[in-house]
Design an enzyme around this catalytic site. Structure first.
Site, short mmCIF file in Angstrom:
data_model
loop_
_atom_site.label_atom_id
_atom_site.label_comp_id
_atom_site.label_asym_id
_atom_site.label_seq_id
_atom_site.Cartn_x
_atom_site.Cartn_y
_atom_site.Cartn_z
N CYS A 1 27.10 39.91 44.92
CA CYS A 1 25.80 40.13 45.59
C CYS A 1 24.95 38.86 45.71
CB CYS A 1 25.01 41.22 44.88
SG CYS A 1 25.11 41.15 43.09
N HIS B 1 17.61 40.71 44.39
CA HIS B 1 17.89 39.43 43.75
C HIS B 1 17.11 38.34 44.49
CE1 HIS B 1 20.88 41.33 41.40
NE2 HIS B 1 21.99 40.76 41.86
C1 11C Z 1 24.78 41.52 38.59
N1 11C Z 1 25.79 40.49 40.50
O1 11C Z 1 23.68 41.34 39.14
C2 11C Z 1 26.04 41.23 39.30
C3 11C Z 1 26.78 42.48 39.50
O2 11C Z 1 30.52 40.20 41.16
O3 11C Z 1 29.94 42.03 42.11
C4 11C Z 1 27.91 42.40 40.46
C5 11C Z 1 29.02 41.54 40.01
C6 11C Z 1 29.89 41.25 41.17
O4 11C Z 1 24.93 41.93 37.45
#
Ligand code: 11C
Length: 338
Positions: A128, A241
């Site tokens: 993400c 994010h």
């Molecule tokens: C998090 N991005 O915010 C991570 C979750 O590689 O899809 C997803 C981890 C990924 O914890």
């Protein structure tokens, strides 16, 4: 034509959002099947006003499914996806289990849609934070190749699934009431705190989440020399994010040119008027699909005029996961590959 669609991990934060996004985008669904662990069997979920019962995810039960959207952890992805492909489904998987495999395209539709043509039954949805950052830099990269990025991420609790959201809520409530609480998802209290760890650490001290930006970024941008130094931080924000990105380009670039490029970039909304307090913030990007980009400025530490710094935010559950996966499915239809 309409398609039989399945969601593997339908009851999780990303699975639920996939169902919502399919409905919102009016994806041509003939029939939908929802798979989850045995705990959820018998529960029902709504799609376009009709109830669908959840089935237990198992091997060998995916016959007749045209597109299976995967929203489970790596372990379950490895257990069920090969069987779904054998059963004839095209799988779009949100886990990181297959992202770096040579014969699996890794796609952000705004960035590398052509990669879908190489699929052999499985397409991976990127991490993400990587999706959000690459949507922000994609058009700039076309103007002048990105050689290096220094990234700091501020990642919402939803990245850890719906359990991350409830843990933050529970901590805030317990603290307000003067009660104690136990941590399940995060290693420390996340309410009113920041945690500089997402995933496990390697021998150089980088977390697995931090290395995804470089590894996946190289594959998506088709630039094996891309260098990314990333620091990933968990923040007490529900679901968007945010990222601070300093970019080193091959050629000179100024902030005004970057603004002009980003004002027309697909998937991007330019929000960049700091004098009037206008800049991207995670609350503003939640529950929608665009990546907001702002605070664009020339990197004053880059003497050659080849550096920019920007700030971007995007909904991790949507563009960072569910929407990106549905967009890949739409790409398959557009390119008549299904
Ligand atoms: C998090 N991005 O915010 C991570 C979750 O590689 O899809 C997803 C981890 C990924 O914890």
């Amino acid at each position: 034509r309409k398609y039989n669609v399945g969601i593997l991990g339908a009851t999780g934060a990303v699975g639920k959002e996939m169902l919502k996004v399919l409905e919102e985008r009016n994806f041509p669904v003939e029939n939908i099947r929802l798979f989850a662990s045995s705990r959820s069997v018998g529960k029902k979920m709504l799609f376009k006003g009709k109830e669908y019962e959840i089935e237990e995810a198992k091997k060998g039960i995916y016959k007749g499914i045209d597109i299976l959207l995967g929203a489970v952890e790596n372990e379950q992805a490895k257990e069920f996806i090969p069987s779904a492909i054998e059963n004839g489904a095209i799988v779009i998987d949100n886990s990181s289990a297959y992202r770096m495999a040579d014969d699996v395209p890794l796609i952000v539709p705004e960035v590398n849609p052509e990669a879908v043509e190489t699929h052999k039954g499985l397409i991976a949805n990127p991490n993400c934070a990587t999706i959000i950052g690459l949507v922000a830099v994609n058009e700039l990269n076309k103007y002048s190749e990105v050689e290096r990025m220094i990234v700091s991420t501020y990642q919402a609790v939803s990245g850890a699934g719906s359990g991350g959201i409830s843990e933050l809520d529970a901590e805030i409530k317990a603290i307000a009431e003067g009660k104690g609480f136990a941590m399940k998802i995060f290693p420390y209290q996340i309410a009113y705190n920041l945690i500089p760890q997402i995933g496990g650490f390697d021998e150089k001290g980088y977390s697995s989440e931090e290395m995804k930006f470089q590894n996946e970024g190289r594959k998506i941008l088709n630039n094996p020399k891309l260098k990314v130094n990333c620091t990933c931080i968990r923040v007490p924000v529900y679901r968007s994010h945010s990222e601070s990105i300093t970019i080193e380009f091959k050629d000179r670039i100024d902030a005004e040119k970057a603004r002009e490029i980003l004002s027309k970039a697909e998937g991007v909304k330019l929000v960049d008027d700091p004098q009037n307090k206008k800049y991207p913030m995670p609350l503003d990007t939640s529950d929608q699909d665009l990546v907001y980009v702002g605070r664009i400025r020339e990197d004053i530490s880059n003497d050659e005029g080849k550096g920019l710094t920007l700030w971007c935010c995007g909904d991790q559950v949507r563009k960072g996961a569910a929407t990106n996966a549905v967009q890949i499915a739409e790409l398959l239809i557009k390119k008549e590959m299904i």
